[in-house]
Design an enzyme around this catalytic site. Sequence first.
Site, mmCIF file in Angstrom:
data_model
loop_
_atom_site.group_PDB
_atom_site.id
_atom_site.type_symbol
_atom_site.label_atom_id
_atom_site.label_comp_id
_atom_site.label_asym_id
_atom_site.label_seq_id
_atom_site.Cartn_x
_atom_site.Cartn_y
_atom_site.Cartn_z
ATOM 1 N N VAL A 43 0.842 -1.196 0.000
ATOM 2 C CA VAL A 43 0.000 0.000 0.000
ATOM 3 C C VAL A 43 0.875 1.243 0.000
ATOM 4 O O VAL A 43 1.803 1.360 0.793
ATOM 5 C CB VAL A 43 -0.909 0.013 1.257
ATOM 6 N N CYS A 44 0.562 2.172 -0.896
ATOM 7 C CA CYS A 44 1.255 3.452 -0.959
ATOM 8 C C CYS A 44 0.382 4.492 -0.273
ATOM 9 O O CYS A 44 -0.562 5.009 -0.858
ATOM 10 C CB CYS A 44 1.530 3.841 -2.405
ATOM 11 N N LEU A 45 0.681 4.737 0.996
ATOM 12 C CA LEU A 45 -0.030 5.732 1.784
ATOM 13 C C LEU A 45 1.035 6.472 2.586
ATOM 14 O O LEU A 45 1.762 5.854 3.368
ATOM 15 C CB LEU A 45 -1.045 5.046 2.706
#
Length: 183
Positions: A111-113
């Site tokens: 996840v790219c957060l």
Amino acid sequence: MINLFKIKGQRKEEAANSNGGPPVKKQSPGELRLHKDIAELNLPKTTKISFPNGKDDLMNFEATLRPDEGYYLGGAFTFTFQVSASYPHEAPKVKCKTKVYHPNIDLEGNVCLNILREDWKPVLNINTIIYGLNLLFSQPNDEDPLNHEAAAVLRDNPTKFQRNVQMAMSGGYVDNTHFPRCK
């Protein structure tokens, strides 16, 4: 003075053990903080938390998001959270168990957060992460992608992106990649 605290702690433990209960397990500061965070959760109605290993293992849990708007309306997406003993000084490890066509989630579930990486601060909590994940589904970000192909389609052809998302959530193929049904 320190010896007094040590003796007091030993007496507490002995008292707990003499009551026939199991030995008292000392919790790490990370476990204590996580326990507090979970007790204070204020989840959106579209999100549920579960503990697959039982309530005794708070450091590993799952959150299932069911977006009620946007491209991913009607889908169900499960994320695993692995929280280290050094939490909140270290962000939890979050992965998406559900294979999803999304610019900010790759096919391996990474996840790219930003708050899970460079913008993590100890004042943030599990509630903040869950709201961030919900935001990814209502407003996918094509400017900081993990899935570059999905980001390019979102940026260049939002109608095609919508079709691809629906195809993936229905259990179809997008660009020779099969996605299990998640509706």
